[in-house]
Write a protein that holds these residues in place. Sequence first.
Motif, PDB file in Angstrom:
ATOM      1  N   ALA A  15      -0.034   3.955 -10.328  1.00 33.47           N
ATOM      2  CA  ALA A  15      -0.570   2.674 -10.770  1.00 33.47           C
ATOM      3  C   ALA A  15      -1.159   1.875  -9.604  1.00 33.47           C
ATOM      4  CB  ALA A  15       0.524   1.869 -11.471  1.00 33.47           C
ATOM      5  N   THR A  16      -0.456   1.827  -8.461  1.00 33.00           N
ATOM      6  CA  THR A  16      -0.920   1.080  -7.301  1.00 33.00           C
ATOM      7  C   THR A  16      -0.839   1.975  -6.069  1.00 33.00           C
ATOM      8  OG1 THR A  16       1.335   0.215  -6.993  1.00 33.00           O
ATOM      9  CG2 THR A  16      -0.213  -1.147  -8.224  1.00 33.00           C
ATOM     10  N   PRO A  17      -1.813   2.872  -5.873  1.00 35.80           N
ATOM     11  CA  PRO A  17      -1.748   3.803  -4.752  1.00 35.80           C
ATOM     12  C   PRO A  17      -1.809   3.084  -3.415  1.00 35.80           C
ATOM     13  CG  PRO A  17      -3.907   3.874  -5.806  1.00 35.80           C
ATOM     14  CD  PRO A  17      -3.027   3.048  -6.671  1.00 35.80           C
ATOM     15  N   PRO A  18      -0.935   3.457  -2.458  1.00 37.13           N
ATOM     16  CA  PRO A  18      -0.950   2.843  -1.135  1.00 37.13           C
ATOM     17  C   PRO A  18      -2.074   3.427  -0.288  1.00 37.13           C
ATOM     18  CG  PRO A  18       0.749   4.512  -1.252  1.00 37.13           C
ATOM     19  CD  PRO A  18       0.139   4.428  -2.628  1.00 37.13           C
ATOM     20  N   ALA A  19      -2.111   3.055   0.990  1.00 30.92           N
ATOM     21  CA  ALA A  19      -3.111   3.582   1.909  1.00 30.92           C
ATOM     22  C   ALA A  19      -2.869   5.069   2.140  1.00 30.92           C
ATOM     23  CB  ALA A  19      -3.044   2.805   3.220  1.00 30.92           C
ATOM     24  N   ALA A  20      -3.765   5.703   2.902  1.00 32.43           N
ATOM     25  CA  ALA A  20      -3.657   7.135   3.173  1.00 32.43           C
ATOM     26  C   ALA A  20      -2.281   7.475   3.729  1.00 32.43           C
ATOM     27  CB  ALA A  20      -4.742   7.560   4.145  1.00 32.43           C
ATOM     28  N   ALA A  21      -1.722   8.580   3.264  1.00 27.57           N
ATOM     29  CA  ALA A  21      -0.409   9.005   3.745  1.00 27.57           C
ATOM     30  C   ALA A  21      -0.496   9.502   5.186  1.00 27.57           C
ATOM     31  CB  ALA A  21       0.151  10.096   2.835  1.00 27.57           C
ATOM     32  N   VAL A  22      -1.549  10.255   5.506  1.00 27.41           N
ATOM     33  CA  VAL A  22      -1.727  10.808   6.849  1.00 27.41           C
ATOM     34  C   VAL A  22      -3.164  10.561   7.297  1.00 27.41           C
ATOM     35  CG1 VAL A  22      -1.651  12.891   8.288  1.00 27.41           C
ATOM     36  CG2 VAL A  22      -0.034  12.632   6.388  1.00 27.41           C
ATOM     37  N   ALA A  45      -4.869  11.754   1.454  1.00 29.61           N
ATOM     38  CA  ALA A  45      -4.808  10.569   0.605  1.00 29.61           C
ATOM     39  C   ALA A  45      -3.451  10.475  -0.074  1.00 29.61           C
ATOM     40  CB  ALA A  45      -5.914  10.607  -0.441  1.00 29.61           C
ATOM     41  N   ALA A  46      -2.953   9.265  -0.229  1.00 31.23           N
ATOM     42  CA  ALA A  46      -1.697   9.058  -0.933  1.00 31.23           C
ATOM     43  C   ALA A  46      -1.811   9.586  -2.353  1.00 31.23           C
ATOM     44  CB  ALA A  46      -1.342   7.575  -0.948  1.00 31.23           C
ATOM     45  N   THR A  77      -5.842   9.698  17.458  1.00 33.23           N
ATOM     46  CA  THR A  77      -4.922   8.863  16.691  1.00 33.23           C
ATOM     47  C   THR A  77      -4.333   9.659  15.543  1.00 33.23           C
ATOM     48  OG1 THR A  77      -6.199   6.875  17.199  1.00 33.23           O
ATOM     49  CG2 THR A  77      -4.721   6.764  15.297  1.00 33.23           C
ATOM     50  N   LEU A  78      -3.015   9.598  15.398  1.00 36.38           N
ATOM     51  CA  LEU A  78      -2.326  10.265  14.292  1.00 36.38           C
ATOM     52  C   LEU A  78      -1.339   9.281  13.696  1.00 36.38           C
ATOM     53  CD1 LEU A  78      -0.964  13.912  14.415  1.00 36.38           C
ATOM     54  CD2 LEU A  78      -0.083  12.170  12.893  1.00 36.38           C
ATOM     55  N   LEU A  79      -1.529   8.967  12.419  1.00 41.09           N
ATOM     56  CA  LEU A  79      -0.676   8.008  11.736  1.00 41.09           C
ATOM     57  C   LEU A  79      -0.138   8.611  10.448  1.00 41.09           C
ATOM     58  CD1 LEU A  79      -2.901   4.796  12.033  1.00 41.09           C
ATOM     59  CD2 LEU A  79      -0.951   5.426  13.485  1.00 41.09           C
ATOM     60  N   VAL A  80       1.139   8.369  10.176  1.00 43.30           N
ATOM     61  CA  VAL A  80       1.763   8.745   8.907  1.00 43.30           C
ATOM     62  C   VAL A  80       2.339   7.472   8.311  1.00 43.30           C
ATOM     63  CG1 VAL A  80       3.483  10.188   7.770  1.00 43.30           C
ATOM     64  CG2 VAL A  80       2.311  11.035   9.818  1.00 43.30           C
ATOM     65  N   PHE A  81       1.869   7.102   7.140  1.00 46.53           N
ATOM     66  CA  PHE A  81       2.208   5.818   6.527  1.00 46.53           C
ATOM     67  C   PHE A  81       1.910   4.654   7.468  1.00 46.53           C
ATOM     68  CE2 PHE A  81       5.507   8.880   4.929  1.00 46.53           C
ATOM     69  CZ  PHE A  81       4.907   9.104   3.708  1.00 46.53           C
ATOM     70  N   GLY A  82       0.824   4.800   8.231  1.00 48.41           N
ATOM     71  CA  GLY A  82       0.408   3.736   9.142  1.00 48.41           C
ATOM     72  C   GLY A  82       1.202   3.669  10.420  1.00 48.41           C
ATOM     73  N   GLN A  83       2.114   4.607  10.664  1.00 45.50           N
ATOM     74  CA  GLN A  83       2.955   4.594  11.860  1.00 45.50           C
ATOM     75  C   GLN A  83       2.702   5.835  12.715  1.00 45.50           C
ATOM     76  OE1 GLN A  83       6.836   4.167   9.778  1.00 45.50           O
ATOM     77  NE2 GLN A  83       7.069   2.298  10.986  1.00 45.50           N
ATOM     78  N   ASN A 194       3.547  15.609  -7.434  1.00 50.94           N
ATOM     79  CA  ASN A 194       2.316  14.925  -7.086  1.00 50.94           C
ATOM     80  C   ASN A 194       1.920  13.903  -8.158  1.00 50.94           C
ATOM     81  OD1 ASN A 194      -1.049  15.478  -7.465  1.00 50.94           O
ATOM     82  ND2 ASN A 194      -0.294  14.606  -5.567  1.00 50.94           N
ATOM     83  N   ALA A 195       2.085  14.287  -9.432  1.00 49.86           N
ATOM     84  CA  ALA A 195       1.750  13.372 -10.528  1.00 49.86           C
ATOM     85  C   ALA A 195       2.635  12.134 -10.500  1.00 49.86           C
ATOM     86  CB  ALA A 195       1.894  14.081 -11.869  1.00 49.86           C
ATOM     87  N   ALA A 196       3.842  12.266  -9.941  1.00 46.43           N
ATOM     88  CA  ALA A 196       4.751  11.127  -9.854  1.00 46.43           C
ATOM     89  C   ALA A 196       4.527  10.303  -8.592  1.00 46.43           C
ATOM     90  CB  ALA A 196       6.197  11.610  -9.894  1.00 46.43           C
ATOM     91  N   GLY A 197       3.547  10.712  -7.748  1.00 41.47           N
ATOM     92  CA  GLY A 197       3.180   9.875  -6.614  1.00 41.47           C
ATOM     93  C   GLY A 197       3.317  10.486  -5.250  1.00 41.47           C
ATOM     94  N   SER A 198       3.929  11.656  -5.112  1.00 41.32           N
ATOM     95  CA  SER A 198       4.103  12.262  -3.792  1.00 41.32           C
ATOM     96  C   SER A 198       2.799  12.890  -3.317  1.00 41.32           C
ATOM     97  CB  SER A 198       5.183  13.353  -3.834  1.00 41.32           C
ATOM     98  OG  SER A 198       6.448  12.813  -4.125  1.00 41.32           O
ATOM     99  N   ALA A 199       2.406  12.559  -2.081  1.00 42.47           N
ATOM    100  CA  ALA A 199       1.304  13.272  -1.443  1.00 42.47           C
ATOM    101  C   ALA A 199       1.840  14.610  -0.937  1.00 42.47           C
ATOM    102  CB  ALA A 199       0.733  12.462  -0.284  1.00 42.47           C
ATOM    103  N   VAL A 200       1.000  15.634  -0.941  1.00 44.60           N
ATOM    104  CA  VAL A 200       1.429  16.967  -0.512  1.00 44.60           C
ATOM    105  C   VAL A 200       0.435  17.493   0.513  1.00 44.60           C
ATOM    106  CG1 VAL A 200       1.916  19.347  -1.219  1.00 44.60           C
ATOM    107  CG2 VAL A 200       2.494  17.441  -2.752  1.00 44.60           C
TER     108      VAL A 200
END
Length: 332
Positions: A15-22, A45-46, A77-83, A194-200
Amino acid sequence: MTDHLARAGVPDARATPPAAAVVVEGVSCAYGQFLAVDDVTFSVAAGRIHALLGTNGAGKTTLLESIQGFRRPTEGTLLVFGQDPWRHRASVAGRTGTMLQESGLVDEMTVGGQLGLWQGLSVREDSVERVLEVVGLDHRRRTPVSVLSGGERRRLDFAMAIWGAPELIVLDEPTTGLDPQSRRTMWSIIRELNAAGSAVLLTTHYLDEAQNLAEQVTILDRGRVAVEGPMTEVLASIPARIDFTAPATDEAVTELAALIRGDLHTTDTGDGIAVTIRTPQLQTDVGAVTDWSRAHELALRQFRCAPASLEEVFFGMPTAGTSAAPRGRAVR
């Protein structure tokens, strides 16, 4: 499966996808003077499934180690969940499930005991019963890990990776050693997570697996990005193929070549002509071939038509699969 995720308290992120996962931007990784990963850029992508492919030694493992925070990139630069996963490894690990090629299972423990140990180590909440049911090992709960088959060990590794339905699941060759039915079952579980929201983020040597699962693909060759983009666009970059054999004259085949949109190649088989057509417009040219065969009253033997496959993309790269070619380059 989705009900299992809901019972684990995992929200539906669609419903509300966050920013890119990686995010991997201009990343290079060196071993001394050897550059194993060379200026690589892509993002996961998330809520999407992303395949990271390449031959052995292409740089996939080094990149995965960096994404998990086990090594620090030399550049980029390498970020996972912005970190930064190197600096914030604990935070990133709490939101990431990982299935490595080499398992860290304890042979002396039972299957249930192994997951019970994992439950105590993980910050994500879940239940042993739920996860065993999901991976199809509920009947092996009291079985020692040491007597599991290779495929069952992989499923137990997978169970720990998906514990608590993490926001990012990193799967390194997840179906190696599995029989075809177990592979399909794991694909189904991956899709439901993945359908429930997990990026793979998936690495695999089974190109059909990547093609069936992934929406985005990055192919590495000698440490660099050789192919990158949405799976549909990557496949569309390679012409589809039509093959058949027919007792046709050279004049009839010349007529067919003028009717189709693609390129036609022939081989004389002795009892007919083998025809191969590579075309960007498969449906149009299949129609042209069938109309042509009816007009000439020809029976087409061994008729096959198929869109391009990821295998054709992979092996169509200039240096893919060339073991003699050096990987990476020396650091200047």
